[in-house]
Design an enzyme around this catalytic site. Structure first.
Site, PDB file in Angstrom:
ATOM      1  N   TYR A 101       0.855  -1.191   0.000  1.00 15.65           N
ATOM      2  CA  TYR A 101       0.000   0.000   0.000  1.00 15.65           C
ATOM      3  C   TYR A 101       0.888   1.237   0.000  1.00 15.65           C
ATOM      4  CZ  TYR A 101      -3.068   3.724   1.429  1.00 15.65           C
ATOM      5  OH  TYR A 101      -3.744   4.921   1.461  1.00 15.65           O
ATOM      6  N   GLU A 189      -3.323   7.655  -4.187  1.00 14.78           N
ATOM      7  CA  GLU A 189      -3.157   6.349  -3.544  1.00 14.78           C
ATOM      8  C   GLU A 189      -2.923   5.250  -4.562  1.00 14.78           C
ATOM      9  OE1 GLU A 189      -5.889   4.921  -0.094  1.00 14.78           O
ATOM     10  OE2 GLU A 189      -6.689   4.024  -1.933  1.00 14.78           O
TER      11      GLU A 189
END
Ligand code: GDP
Ligand code: MN
Length: 386
Positions: A101, A189
């Site tokens: 992530y 993101e």
């Protein structure tokens, strides 16, 4: 404003971030074509402005162009958490060895952007944040100095990234930060950022959210807005220059000024809560609203089927009561709603406004002298309709 995955990734690529070379399609036949061009396995990905598509069945792997077409048939038109799928992204499938992530957002408390990374990337990141928040490494970024390379070393160490990937990872993180800053983003993101079996780092998923207040200077990004993917009421509000947020209650609130709008919502909550009654929306028609804006606002409010009464609370300063009254009459003629409207007009030209409303004799319009009285009447009207 949120960008779709395919838009976010195309934007990331401008900053040197490696992405799969896929294409967007809106019919199964196009998906077949693209899959054939790409050759080999592909992944068919629903493009909706909501997270958790994988878990909802909106991301599927296909071994052949035929299978890709069949999956596209299934995914197109699918409902994912209230969002209908109009488009899919067809990407060459990656051989995933590890999912990381990587995201950047603003930390309001620290008044700085913060980079977040985790070795536990993929579809469970929210769960990781809840159950094991230490597994997410956070580095605040000095907005004047940018992201230091020592910080990236900290992050790489923190997520146990093998040494051979540090250089590629740093380049991606720097690119993402540059992209975040130059786009006036509030979120950039990559989840997952994958390490492939072949040892490459690729951004498989991308999400960007742009600060609405910066859209005036982010023209290229603003032009990418997908109005098919947003509720019609929000499109109408934006085009009329009205701030509108839909909520779950039954009292449609039409107010000028954000502070007064909040107070109005609080008052409906105060008198309605015990009966399960509350505000249906936040709406600020802005200062100096003219009749067209008032009627647009009323149409937006009334497009919500939950609305059982409307509370109009205007404190006239620059906004004039007579203009507001004319807007109300215009909108009522057009929409012909059967829900009652409680009107509280104060300030500039309030008397003229009230006189205009009185002489128009619109059915279902109830006047109130104070906000307390108006809120109580709005709650009573909803109770009467329940
Ligand atoms: P999200 O569920 O909306 O976040 O959609 P993602 O694009 O992140 O996809 C969800 C998951 O699908 C990823 O975490 C991967 O595990 C898987 N996935 C996506 N693309 C590929 C791919 O090309 N190959 C493989 N094997 N899995 C993929
Ligand atoms: Mn994802």
């Amino acid at each position: 404003m949120n960008l779709h995955e395919y838009q976010s990734k195309a934007h990331f690529a401008l900053y040197g971030i490696p992405i799969p070379q896929g294409k967007v399609a809106s019919t199964p036949e196009e998906v077949f074509q693209i899959a054939q061009e790409l050759g080999g396995k592909v992944v068919v990905k629903s493009q909706v402005l909501v997270g958790g598509r994988g878990k909802a069945g909106g991301i599927k792997l296909a071994k052949s162009p035929e299978e890709a077409r069949d999956l596209a048939q299934e995914i197109l038109g699918m409902d994912i958490k209230g969002h209908e799928v109009h488009k899919v992204l067809v990407d060459p499938a990656a051989n995933i060895a590890k999912e990381i992530y990587l995201g950047i957002t603003n930390d309001r408390g620290a008044a700085k952007p913060v980079l977040m990374a985790s070795s536990e990337g993929g579809v469970e990141i929210e769960e990781v944040n809840r159950t094991n928040p230490e597994a997410i490494i956070r580095e605040h970024i000095d907005p004047f100095m940018g992201l230091y390379s020592y910080q990236l070393v900290q992050v790489a160490l923190g997520i146990d990234l093998p040494r051979e990937h540090w250089r590629a990872f740093s380049k991606i993180a720097q690119g993402l930060y540059q992209c975040f800053i130059e786009s006036d983003a509030v979120l950039a993101e990559i989840n997952p950022l994958v390490i492939t079996e072949e040892g490459e780092l690729i951004a498989l998923d991308g999400k960007m959210s742009i600060d609405d207040n910066a859209l005036a200077r982010q023209k290229k990004l603003a032009a990418q807005r997908d109005t098919d993917a947003e509720p019609e009421a929000e499109t109408m509000a934006r085009e009329a220059g009205i701030s509108y947020v839909k909520l779950d209650g039954q009292i449609g609130c039409m107010v000028n000024g954000a502070g007064l709008a909040m107070t109005t919502m609080d008052m409906t909550q105060l008198y309605g809560k015990e009966f399960g009654i509350g505000p249906a929306n936040f709406l600020d028609i802005g200062g100096g609203a003219k009749a067209e804006q008032v009627s647009a606002a009323l149409r937006i409010i009334l497009s919500d089927p939950n609305v059982k009464s409307v509370l109009l609370n205007i404190f006239g300063g620059i906004t004039r009561g007579d203009e507001v009254a004319r807007g109300v009459i215009e909108a009522y003629k057009e929409v012909q709603p059967d829900v009652p409207m409680i009107v509280r007009l104060q300030g500039t030209n309030a008397e003229e406004g009230r006189a205009i409303l009185d002489s128009a004799q619109i059915p279902n319009v109830i006047t109130a002298a104070t906000l307390t009285e108006a809120a109580q009447k709005a709650v009573d009207a909803v109770k009467g309709a329940m």
